[in-house]
Design a protein around this motif. Structure first.
Motif, PDB file in Angstrom:
ATOM      1  N   SER A 292       0.826  -1.209   0.000  1.00 18.69           N
ATOM      2  CA  SER A 292       0.000   0.000   0.000  1.00 18.69           C
ATOM      3  C   SER A 292       0.860   1.259   0.000  1.00 18.69           C
ATOM      4  O   SER A 292       0.610   2.202  -0.766  1.00 18.69           O
ATOM      5  CB  SER A 292      -0.926   0.016   1.219  1.00 18.69           C
ATOM      6  OG  SER A 292      -1.836  -1.062   1.194  1.00 18.69           O
TER       7      SER A 292
ATOM      8  N   SER B 104      -7.424   3.711 -13.374  1.00 22.69           N
ATOM      9  CA  SER B 104      -7.306   2.361 -12.833  1.00 22.69           C
ATOM     10  C   SER B 104      -8.415   1.511 -13.452  1.00 22.69           C
ATOM     11  O   SER B 104      -8.995   1.884 -14.475  1.00 22.69           O
ATOM     12  CB  SER B 104      -7.406   2.399 -11.304  1.00 22.69           C
ATOM     13  OG  SER B 104      -7.216   1.109 -10.744  1.00 22.69           O
TER      14      SER B 104
ATOM     15  N   ALA C 123      -9.625  -3.849  -9.612  1.00 25.65           N
ATOM     16  CA  ALA C 123      -8.218  -3.686  -9.240  1.00 25.65           C
ATOM     17  C   ALA C 123      -8.105  -3.528  -7.731  1.00 25.65           C
ATOM     18  O   ALA C 123      -8.985  -2.946  -7.087  1.00 25.65           O
ATOM     19  CB  ALA C 123      -7.639  -2.457  -9.926  1.00 25.65           C
ATOM     20  N   TYR C 124      -7.010  -4.041  -7.175  1.00 27.05           N
ATOM     21  CA  TYR C 124      -6.706  -3.775  -5.776  1.00 27.05           C
ATOM     22  C   TYR C 124      -5.267  -3.286  -5.685  1.00 27.05           C
ATOM     23  O   TYR C 124      -4.332  -3.967  -6.117  1.00 27.05           O
ATOM     24  CB  TYR C 124      -6.878  -5.018  -4.892  1.00 27.05           C
ATOM     25  CG  TYR C 124      -6.560  -4.703  -3.453  1.00 27.05           C
ATOM     26  CD1 TYR C 124      -7.443  -3.938  -2.697  1.00 27.05           C
ATOM     27  CD2 TYR C 124      -5.370  -5.102  -2.867  1.00 27.05           C
ATOM     28  CE1 TYR C 124      -7.149  -3.596  -1.386  1.00 27.05           C
ATOM     29  CE2 TYR C 124      -5.060  -4.766  -1.560  1.00 27.05           C
ATOM     30  CZ  TYR C 124      -5.958  -4.010  -0.825  1.00 27.05           C
ATOM     31  OH  TYR C 124      -5.653  -3.659   0.471  1.00 27.05           O
ATOM     32  N   HIS C 125      -5.098  -2.093  -5.098  1.00 26.18           N
ATOM     33  CA  HIS C 125      -3.767  -1.500  -4.998  1.00 26.18           C
ATOM     34  C   HIS C 125      -3.375  -1.155  -3.572  1.00 26.18           C
ATOM     35  O   HIS C 125      -2.287  -0.621  -3.353  1.00 26.18           O
ATOM     36  CB  HIS C 125      -3.681  -0.259  -5.887  1.00 26.18           C
ATOM     37  CG  HIS C 125      -3.863  -0.554  -7.343  1.00 26.18           C
ATOM     38  ND1 HIS C 125      -2.943  -1.282  -8.067  1.00 26.18           N
ATOM     39  CD2 HIS C 125      -4.873  -0.249  -8.206  1.00 26.18           C
ATOM     40  CE1 HIS C 125      -3.368  -1.402  -9.321  1.00 26.18           C
ATOM     41  NE2 HIS C 125      -4.528  -0.796  -9.429  1.00 26.18           N
TER      42      HIS C 125
ATOM     43  N   SER D 216      -4.664  -0.358   0.906  1.00 24.87           N
ATOM     44  CA  SER D 216      -5.680   0.183   1.809  1.00 24.87           C
ATOM     45  C   SER D 216      -5.275   1.495   2.475  1.00 24.87           C
ATOM     46  O   SER D 216      -6.012   1.997   3.313  1.00 24.87           O
ATOM     47  CB  SER D 216      -6.041  -0.851   2.882  1.00 24.87           C
ATOM     48  OG  SER D 216      -4.910  -1.182   3.656  1.00 24.87           O
TER      49      SER D 216
ATOM     50  N   ALA E 147      -6.062   3.104  -1.790  1.00 25.54           N
ATOM     51  CA  ALA E 147      -7.464   2.696  -1.784  1.00 25.54           C
ATOM     52  C   ALA E 147      -8.276   3.496  -2.793  1.00 25.54           C
ATOM     53  O   ALA E 147      -9.240   2.989  -3.384  1.00 25.54           O
ATOM     54  CB  ALA E 147      -8.049   2.860  -0.383  1.00 25.54           C
TER      55      ALA E 147
ATOM     56  N   SER F 179      -8.187   1.794  -6.050  1.00 21.21           N
ATOM     57  CA  SER F 179      -8.609   0.399  -6.041  1.00 21.21           C
ATOM     58  C   SER F 179     -10.065   0.305  -6.461  1.00 21.21           C
ATOM     59  O   SER F 179     -10.900   1.092  -6.005  1.00 21.21           O
ATOM     60  CB  SER F 179      -8.413  -0.214  -4.649  1.00 21.21           C
ATOM     61  OG  SER F 179      -7.030  -0.278  -4.328  1.00 21.21           O
TER      62      SER F 179
ATOM     63  N   LYS G  91     -12.326  -2.400  -6.293  1.00 19.08           N
ATOM     64  CA  LYS G  91     -13.233  -3.425  -5.763  1.00 19.08           C
ATOM     65  C   LYS G  91     -14.373  -2.698  -5.056  1.00 19.08           C
ATOM     66  O   LYS G  91     -14.196  -2.125  -3.985  1.00 19.08           O
ATOM     67  CB  LYS G  91     -12.480  -4.348  -4.811  1.00 19.08           C
ATOM     68  CG  LYS G  91     -11.405  -5.183  -5.502  1.00 19.08           C
ATOM     69  CD  LYS G  91     -10.636  -6.026  -4.521  1.00 19.08           C
ATOM     70  CE  LYS G  91     -11.491  -7.123  -3.909  1.00 19.08           C
ATOM     71  NZ  LYS G  91     -10.715  -7.954  -2.964  1.00 19.08           N
TER      72      LYS G  91
ATOM     73  N   GLU H 290      -2.277  -3.881 -12.332  1.00 15.84           N
ATOM     74  CA  GLU H 290      -1.664  -5.155 -11.968  1.00 15.84           C
ATOM     75  C   GLU H 290      -1.552  -5.998 -13.240  1.00 15.84           C
ATOM     76  O   GLU H 290      -2.511  -6.080 -14.004  1.00 15.84           O
ATOM     77  CB  GLU H 290      -2.534  -5.905 -10.977  1.00 15.84           C
ATOM     78  CG  GLU H 290      -2.855  -5.196  -9.686  1.00 15.84           C
ATOM     79  CD  GLU H 290      -4.113  -5.764  -9.040  1.00 15.84           C
ATOM     80  OE1 GLU H 290      -3.983  -6.685  -8.211  1.00 15.84           O
ATOM     81  OE2 GLU H 290      -5.218  -5.300  -9.377  1.00 15.84           O
TER      82      GLU H 290
ATOM     83  N   ASP I 216       1.790  -2.487 -11.091  1.00 16.43           N
ATOM     84  CA  ASP I 216       1.696  -2.872  -9.685  1.00 16.43           C
ATOM     85  C   ASP I 216       1.989  -4.367  -9.568  1.00 16.43           C
ATOM     86  O   ASP I 216       1.109  -5.209  -9.728  1.00 16.43           O
ATOM     87  CB  ASP I 216       0.317  -2.537  -9.128  1.00 16.43           C
ATOM     88  CG  ASP I 216       0.209  -2.827  -7.645  1.00 16.43           C
ATOM     89  OD1 ASP I 216       1.165  -3.380  -7.069  1.00 16.43           O
ATOM     90  OD2 ASP I 216      -0.849  -2.518  -7.052  1.00 16.43           O
TER      91      ASP I 216
END
Length: 448
Positions: free
Chosen positions: A116, A143, A147-149, A151, A156, A159, A161, A221, A254
């Motif tokens: 993060s 983005s 995607a999750y990058h 918290s 966040a 991200s 989601k 990612e 990422d």
């Protein structure tokens, strides 16, 4: 082992990541108390294969005395130094060893505390750089959905989601999200090539609509990990970076999950996907999970035009107390040495076909909607009603039932709603791969 007190202490005092407020103080979590190789042991003495390698990170497996000894020796010699005013030989050596393995001119390693903060650092640098270049409006980050990058606040914000974003504030003006790149979502009459064209058009149209003068970077990612191991169509990344550079948009790869062997290479960006990013972020496998650490790695090009006489006396005032922590650096160096000495990258390349074959074989089960993966990453997506779609509550129930059955039979999964995610330690053997998928298959059949 009687963990009654520990269970109470866990509920009373240990607030976990992604803590559900409905159940806070009432959880009955498994206690993982020991480990060896690709296995972990719970407080009841049950030995379980660790399907997600902790959290995508225990590359060389558990119980590596070489890493533990390197950490202990470093802690005795020098447990900490301030990275703000001084330097240290083990951190410097680790930065050099990372830079030797990055693609192209990605030579500047900025150590962080995890993934993060690596992403936060990359985003802050992009904004900082554009300020120095006299482009104060060029701040938007593109983005993707799912995607999750990370918290932390900026990570966040980029991200995608959706359920992670429901109750937390975020700077909505920062990010623009492209539609999901999961090929399973294409229409029945749409070829994979047409779907790919559509996804590339999504990116270019977004840049043009937002204005290239306002778009700073695209963050992606290589494989969307926590989004459910989504593998974009072949050629997606190459075409995306061409679009980005045509419009003076930086490309941030990422690699928090994919770097350090998960796809059989030190970094996946170039060796797997054939792209030369401007910035790479990494963590997790950086130290094989033995100590917290991350890094944002910058290319010479993005440093060159804001340094020296072009630096305008500016300071990139971003950093962390534990940047380049010597104990973490010692762990990372030891892990890297093990990966090279034991040929673990080559091992991953050798066993990947077997892993992916076993994964795909589960696609014939009635509950399975999709089986997808790459390298030692896999996801089995399930549904009680594949044709019409289950409710979210039913999806959670299904995932929980499969997960419980797997744990009962000696396998830890990464359950993400109705998705069973696997990313085992890179040292896993073919027989252990068979064990993992045999247990998962039996679990899915048992809840049908």
């Amino acid at each position: 082992m009687d963990n009654t007190n520990s269970k109470n202490w866990d509920n009373d005092h240990f607030m976990h990541p992604w803590e559900g407020m409905d159940d806070i103080g009432q959880n009955d979590r498994a206690f993982i108390e020991a480990s060896d190789g690709v296995y972990v042991t719970n407080d009841a003495g049950q030995k379980m294969l660790d399907g997600p390698a902790g959290m995508w990170c225990v590359q060389v497996g558990y119980g590596r005395d070489e890493i533990a000894n390197a950490m202990a020796e470093q802690a005795r010699q020098l447990a900490y130094f301030s990275p703000f005013n001084n330097t240290n030989s083990v951190a410097t050596e680790f930065a050099r060893e990372i830079a030797k393995r990055t693609p192209g001119d990605l030579n500047h390693v900025f150590f962080t505390t995890g993934g993060s903060t690596a992403v936060d650092t990359a985003l802050r640098f992009v904004h900082f750089r554009n300020n120095l270049l006299g482009k104060p409006t060029k701040k938007k980050i593109i983005s993707r959905q799912k995607a999750y990058h990370g918290s932390t606040y900026l990570a966040a914000a980029v991200s995608g989601k959706e359920r992670d974003r429901l109750w937390l504030d975020k700077p909505d003006e920062l990010a623009h999200f492209l539609p999901n790149v999961n090929p399973i979502l294409r229409t029945p009459d749409q070829s994979i090539e047409e779907f790919l064209d559509e996804k590339i058009a999504d990116l270019e149209n977004a840049i043009l609509e937002l204005g290239p003068e306002n778009v700073a970077a695209f963050i992606a990612e290589p494989v969307l990990a926590s989004g459910g191991v989504i593998v974009p169509p072949i050629g997606y990344h190459k075409r995306c970076i061409e679009v980005c550079h045509r419009h003076d948009v930086l490309y941030i790869s990422d690699e928090v999950v994919t770097a350090f062997g998960r796809l059989g290479h030190w970094f996946a960006s170039y060796d797997v996907f054939g792209i030369q990013p401007d910035i790479i972020t990494c963590a997790k496998g950086l130290t094989s999970g033995y100590a917290p650490m991350g890094a944002a790695i910058f290319s010479d090009r993005v440093i060159a035009d804001i340094s020296g006489s072009d630096g305008k006396g500016a300071t990139f005032s971003n950093g962390y107390t534990y940047s380049g922590h010597p104990v973490s650096a010692a762990a990372g160096l030891a892990s890297m040495q093990i990966i090279e000495r034991e040929g673990i990258l080559e091992h991953v390349q050798t066993i990947t076909p077997h892993f992916q074959e076993r994964l795909q074989n589960l696609s014939n089960l009635p509950l399975v909607v999709d089986a997808r993966g790459m390298g030692l990453m896999g996801c089995i997506e399930c549904s009680y009603d594949p044709d019409h779609g289950s409710s979210l509550a039913r999806d959670y129930e299904l995932g929980a039932n499969i997960d419980a059955k797997c744990q009962e039979n000696g396998l830890v999964l990464r359950p993400i709603i109705n998705m069973c995610v696997m990313s085992p330690p890179l040292v896993i053997s073919p027989d252990q791969i068979d064990q993992m998928f045999d247990v998962l298959e039996d679990a899915i059949r048992s809840v049908d």
